[in-house]
Scaffold this active site. Structure first.
Site, short mmCIF file in Angstrom:
data_model
loop_
_atom_site.label_atom_id
_atom_site.label_comp_id
_atom_site.label_asym_id
_atom_site.label_seq_id
_atom_site.Cartn_x
_atom_site.Cartn_y
_atom_site.Cartn_z
N LYS A 55 0.96 -1.58 -0.30
CA LYS A 55 -0.01 0.27 -0.17
C LYS A 55 0.03 1.14 0.08
O LYS A 55 0.84 1.85 -0.61
CB LYS A 55 -0.73 0.21 1.25
CG LYS A 55 -2.14 -1.05 1.05
CD LYS A 55 -2.99 -0.54 2.29
CE LYS A 55 -1.76 -1.32 3.67
NZ LYS A 55 -1.71 -2.24 3.57
N THR A 56 2.27 1.25 0.54
CA THR A 56 3.08 2.54 1.38
C THR A 56 3.39 2.79 -0.79
O THR A 56 3.55 3.24 -0.65
CB THR A 56 4.16 2.15 2.26
OG1 THR A 56 2.65 2.33 3.71
CG2 THR A 56 4.34 3.23 2.21
N ASP A 93 -2.26 8.10 3.82
CA ASP A 93 -1.39 6.42 4.08
C ASP A 93 -2.31 6.07 5.37
O ASP A 93 -2.87 6.80 6.11
CB ASP A 93 -0.43 6.30 4.71
CG ASP A 93 0.34 4.78 3.87
OD1 ASP A 93 -0.07 3.62 3.46
OD2 ASP A 93 1.92 4.92 4.49
N GLU A 94 -2.03 4.80 5.24
CA GLU A 94 -3.00 4.10 7.25
C GLU A 94 -4.28 4.96 7.85
O GLU A 94 -4.76 5.32 8.32
CB GLU A 94 -2.09 4.96 8.22
CG GLU A 94 -0.63 3.69 7.77
CD GLU A 94 -0.38 2.62 8.73
OE1 GLU A 94 -1.50 1.52 8.78
OE2 GLU A 94 0.56 2.03 7.84
N GLN A 137 -5.39 -3.46 10.34
CA GLN A 137 -4.66 -2.45 11.28
C GLN A 137 -4.88 -1.26 12.29
O GLN A 137 -3.83 -0.58 12.86
CB GLN A 137 -3.34 -1.99 10.85
CG GLN A 137 -2.41 -3.57 9.78
CD GLN A 137 -1.37 -3.61 8.85
OE1 GLN A 137 -0.58 -2.98 9.63
NE2 GLN A 137 -1.75 -3.67 7.63
N ARG A 166 5.08 -7.13 10.67
CA ARG A 166 6.14 -6.50 10.41
C ARG A 166 7.47 -7.45 10.69
O ARG A 166 8.59 -6.68 9.94
CB ARG A 166 6.15 -5.74 12.56
CG ARG A 166 5.85 -4.86 12.43
CD ARG A 166 5.07 -3.56 11.46
NE ARG A 166 3.81 -4.29 11.17
CZ ARG A 166 3.73 -4.07 9.86
NH1 ARG A 166 3.94 -2.83 9.29
NH2 ARG A 166 2.25 -4.41 8.98
P1 ATP Z 1 1.91 -2.08 6.14
O1 ATP Z 1 0.15 -2.87 6.26
O2 ATP Z 1 2.70 -2.93 6.76
O3 ATP Z 1 2.16 -0.49 5.64
P2 ATP Z 1 1.91 -1.96 2.81
O4 ATP Z 1 0.50 -2.97 3.04
O5 ATP Z 1 2.31 -0.99 3.21
O6 ATP Z 1 2.38 -2.52 4.66
P3 ATP Z 1 4.55 -2.22 2.21
O7 ATP Z 1 5.59 -1.80 3.44
O8 ATP Z 1 4.25 -0.36 0.65
O9 ATP Z 1 3.21 -2.23 1.95
O10 ATP Z 1 5.64 -3.21 1.36
C1 ATP Z 1 5.79 -4.08 2.16
C2 ATP Z 1 7.38 -4.95 1.72
O11 ATP Z 1 6.97 -5.05 0.51
C3 ATP Z 1 8.19 -3.74 1.49
O12 ATP Z 1 9.02 -4.06 1.63
C4 ATP Z 1 7.48 -3.32 -0.34
O13 ATP Z 1 9.01 -2.90 -1.09
C5 ATP Z 1 7.69 -4.82 -0.37
N1 ATP Z 1 6.45 -4.38 -2.80
C6 ATP Z 1 5.49 -4.22 -2.10
N2 ATP Z 1 5.04 -4.40 -4.08
C7 ATP Z 1 6.52 -5.26 -4.15
C8 ATP Z 1 6.74 -5.92 -5.70
N3 ATP Z 1 5.24 -5.77 -6.43
N4 ATP Z 1 7.10 -6.12 -5.82
C9 ATP Z 1 8.67 -6.63 -5.23
N5 ATP Z 1 8.38 -5.34 -3.62
C10 ATP Z 1 7.42 -5.85 -3.02
MG MG Z 2 2.27 0.76 4.83
#
Ligand code: ATP
Ligand code: MG
Length: 741
Positions: A37-38, A221-222, A254, A611
């Site tokens: 997402k981020t 975000d969040e 979350q 995490r």
């Molecule tokens: P959270 O809910 O914990 O905030 P999130 O959904 O925001 O998580 P991110 O932090 O954006 O998730 O991504 C998690 C990890 O996966 C990061 O290290 C990110 O770089 C990696 N990632 C995300 N998408 C891809 C992709 N398409 N290919 C490879 N790595 C990815």
């Molecule tokens: Mg995130």
């Protein structure tokens, strides 16, 4: 800027790609932890810029922490050559501060307004109660603080708060008096930042129009953790949905700030009120190995109020989750240290490792163990650098340089270090200030006799500081103020002042790196002039109030990371330890009374588990010293909710044994202090009744519990059981039907 930038998009999966490249319109991405997402949000900003769909000044993005904002800016700069200064990326508080600085006049604030953090706010409230002669037992300052903040977060000024009896009328009156005090002193608390900027936008049409037209894209975000007022703030800024395209990402699983007024309902409201055409889901997790993800999915499945989604990964299952049962919190901490050492021998860096816990109070034992072992560590949250006493004193002097009418700062240091200004003089000063409706500093001229002369001296000191500081660079200003105030001298003479002296020096260093960082940021031609003008000192004080803690977290240091689960939101680590998995601690006892509470705790556990990238350790202790009391614990239900095949027990799993403590203590050579040694020894004594202290038992009516005491024998045998839900009870063994659990 190039029109198509394929490198920006490479590596995204199909759903992520679709989300990043959506045509400009409102969108909601609802997706689980680690699904990107981020990353999607950041890439979308880059894509909008690269496509020429927006200029940097058209972007407003809200992150949950300052750390996240910094990371986002850093990633954007790495993705494309962009002027990050004119982008508004930050936390709600940070963004509101920026808005109010730029329009302080329209918002009815002095240019140099200062920010009160939580503890400043509490002292301001205490001072208020005192000046009004209000009994602080009847109106406890903390309650009042909560009352005020909760109403501000609902967008309610005193006039809008309902009162139904004398007590509630008095509280509202105090809320109003507190507002007047803040206004007079030129200070705003955290909740005020948001409410004041909301009202500014709502009431001032030119300002509102300006920002509604400026921001074409708002990204959040969040989103699940926004509160009502934040939601209304976003809505106003996007002209009720008719203006900026709002791109919100979040995860209902979350949502962990309901206790502070966050409202998952905002996701539904957003979907409905902004007529979001479709909710986009991302289900592939890129963060964690399969076993970790399976455990997270299994835990969160126990929650009933969910929007529902699942996560999968292409990564293999990885290692099982390691579980450790300790006899005590001390043993748990020692084990963690040993394990970290072993990891380091395997070539792991300390910075890859995070220790997460539910409550701040748990960090002390962990810190002690790490410190004794000589392992560098950093604590995020907790008592942060800028919240330490000596730092707050120094900052108070600096605040008085900027604004002598800041009564919170004035009251803090007028007699610190002591300079013979007695309580009577200060009372006279407070009376004069009330009488003349002015600040403490301004009230000095209305005094007479000794009170006036001692306070004139203090005022003279502030003048000398200001003169001496004129024209100096910020770090030297601070050095000068610390010296002239007598703070350095004071701590030099204090036998235990060495750390504090070092911290004061560190403050000078912090200012130097703050200035260097500010200088590196490119200045935008079209940036708001008022914001750019704000001056180094004010910028630094704002940084200290809003970004407390970041300073300690300089990147590049190889240190083990310690933080609460709340503080870990959005972050990821290769190796994670979650300690203190005990009923009453995690889930926290305050949450056990209602299902909603337990569900929020479970979401917190889900955040904790997700995490971890590669390895996850889970541990619990049978006894724990917390807040000066020894607690006898049973294992957290959250651990029970993880399917056994995903777990590897590092200690034998002795569910039915009556001698769990003997086992724990046998592995465990020595305890930190004798009382606890005796306590543990007492626990090992087998009782003739067939039950042992420390043993887990089941009762038909009260459910699960742990025996914490026993007396008598035969027909007279009684045990005291600490039940998870029913609390502690004495039971006669001959009558009560207890079975080993
Ligand atoms: P959270 O809910 O914990 O905030 P999130 O959904 O925001 O998580 P991110 O932090 O954006 O998730 O991504 C998690 C990890 O996966 C990061 O290290 C990110 O770089 C990696 N990632 C995300 N998408 C891809 C992709 N398409 N290919 C490879 N790595 C990815
Ligand atoms: Mg995130």
């Amino acid at each position: 800027m190039s029109v198509s930038s394929p490198h920006l998009l490479s590596g995204l999966n199909a759903e992520q790609l679709a989300a990043v490249t959506l045509e400009p319109r409102h969108a909601l991405i609802l997706a689980g932890a680690g699904s990107g997402k981020t990353r999607v949000l950041t890439t979308r900003i880059a894509w909008l810029l690269a496509q020429g769909l927006a200029g940097p000044h058209n972007i407003l993005a809200v992150t949950f922490t300052n750390k996240a904002a910094k990371e986002m800016l850093a990633r954007l700069s790495a993705m494309l050559p962009v002027n990050t200064r004119s982008m508004w990326i930050g936390t709600f508080h940070g963004l509101c501060n920026r808005l109010l600085r730029a329009h302080h006049r329209e918002a009815g604030l002095p240019q140099m307004f200062q920010i009160l953090d939580q503890s400043d706010q509490l002292s301001a409230i205490k001072r208020l109660l005192k000046s009004l002669n209000v009994d602080d037992e009847k109106f406890p300052p903390r309650d009042l603080q909560h009352f005020i903040n909760a109403h501000k977060e609902q967008g309610e000024r005193p006039a809008a708060v309902e009162a139904w009896d004398d007590y509630s009328r008095k509280r509202v009156e105090l809320y109003a008096a507190y507002e007047q005090q803040c206004q007079r002193e030129g200070v705003v608390d955290f909740a005020e930042l948001l409410l004041r900027s909301f009202e500014l936008l709502e009431r001032n049409e030119p300002v509102r129009n300006h920002y509604q037209q400026r921001f074409r894209h708002i990204l959040v975000d969040e989103f699940q953790d926004t509160n009502k007022l934040q939601y209304r703030w976003l809505k106003l800024l996007s002209d009720g949905g008719a203006g900026a395209a709002v791109f919100a990402v979040g995860d209902d699983d979350q949502s962990i700030y309901a206790f502070r007024g966050a409202d998952v309902g905002n996701m539904h409201a957003f979907e409905r009120e902004f007529a979001v055409p479709e909710v986009i889901r991302l289900e592939q997790n890129y963060r964690s190995q399969g076993n970790i993800l399976d455990a997270a999915n299994a835990i969160i499945k126990h929650n009933e109020t969910r929007l529902g989604k699942n996560l999968w990964t292409e990564a293999g299952s990885g290692e099982p989750l390691c579980v450790f049962e300790a006899a005590s919190d001390l043993e748990e901490a020692r084990w963690i240290v040993e394990e970290i050492r072993a990891l380091m021998r395997d070539g792991r860096a300390r910075s890859e490792i995070a220790l997460l816990y539910r409550s701040n109070a748990q960090s002390r034992v962990l810190e002690h163990a790490l410190f004794s072992a000589g392992l560098p560590y950093r604590v995020y949250g907790g008592l942060r650098f800028f919240e330490r006493q000596e730092i707050k004193h120094a900052l108070a002097y600096l605040r008085l340089l900027a604004n002598p009418d800041d009564d919170t700062a004035f009251a803090r240091v007028v007699n610190f270090p002591t300079r013979g200004i007695g309580a009577r003089s200060l009372e006279q000063l407070a009376d004069a200030a009330r009488l003349h409706q002015c600040s403490l500093h301004q009230a000095i001229v209305h005094l007479a006799g000794k009170a006036q002369s001692v306070l004139q001296n203090f005022s003279g000191l502030l003048d000398r500081m200001r003169e001496g500081a004129a024209g100096l660079p910020l770090p030297e200003v601070i050095d000068h103020v610390v010296e002239l105030s007598g703070l350095r001298e004071h701590y030099r003479n204090d036998r235990e002042g060495q750390d504090r002296l070092a911290n004061l020096d560190e403050l000078v260093t912090a200012a130097a790196s703050f200035v260097a960082e500010e200088d590196r940021r490119p200045i935008a031609a079209d940036d708001d002039a008022a914001a750019a003008d704000e001056g180094e000192l004010i910028a630094f004080l704002t940084h200290a109030a809003l970004e407390a803690g970041d300073h300690q977290a300089e990147d590049g240091d190889d240190a083990v990371q310690l933080m609460t689960v709340h503080a870990a939101k959005g972050l990821e680590f290769n190796i994670v330890f979650i300690s203190g998995l005990e009923e009453g601690l995690f889930p926290h006892e305050n949450a056990l009374l209602e299902t909603r509470g337990v569900e929020e705790e479970r979401r917190l556990m889900y955040v904790a588990v997700t995490r971890a990238r590669q390895r996850l350790y889970l541990s619990f202790a049978q006894t724990r010293m917390l807040h000066g009391q020894t607690r006898y614990n049973i294992v957290s239900r959250f651990l029970d909710e993880i399917p056994q095949p995903l777990l590897k027990w590092l200690t034998p799993q002795l569910r039915n044994a009556g001698s769990a403590y003997a086992f724990g203590a046998a592995r465990n050579g020595s305890y930190g202090n004798d009382t606890r040694k005796a306590e543990i020894a007492a626990l090992q004594r087998d009782e003739p009744s067939g039950f042992a202290v420390g043993q887990s038992v089941m009762h038909d009516k009260f459910g699960r519990g742990v025996i914490i005491n026993a007396e008598g024998s035969g027909q007279d045998a009684r045990v005291q059981v600490n039940f998870t839900h029913a609390g502690s009870k004495w039971l006669a063994l001959a009558v009560a039907k207890l079975t080993p659990a």
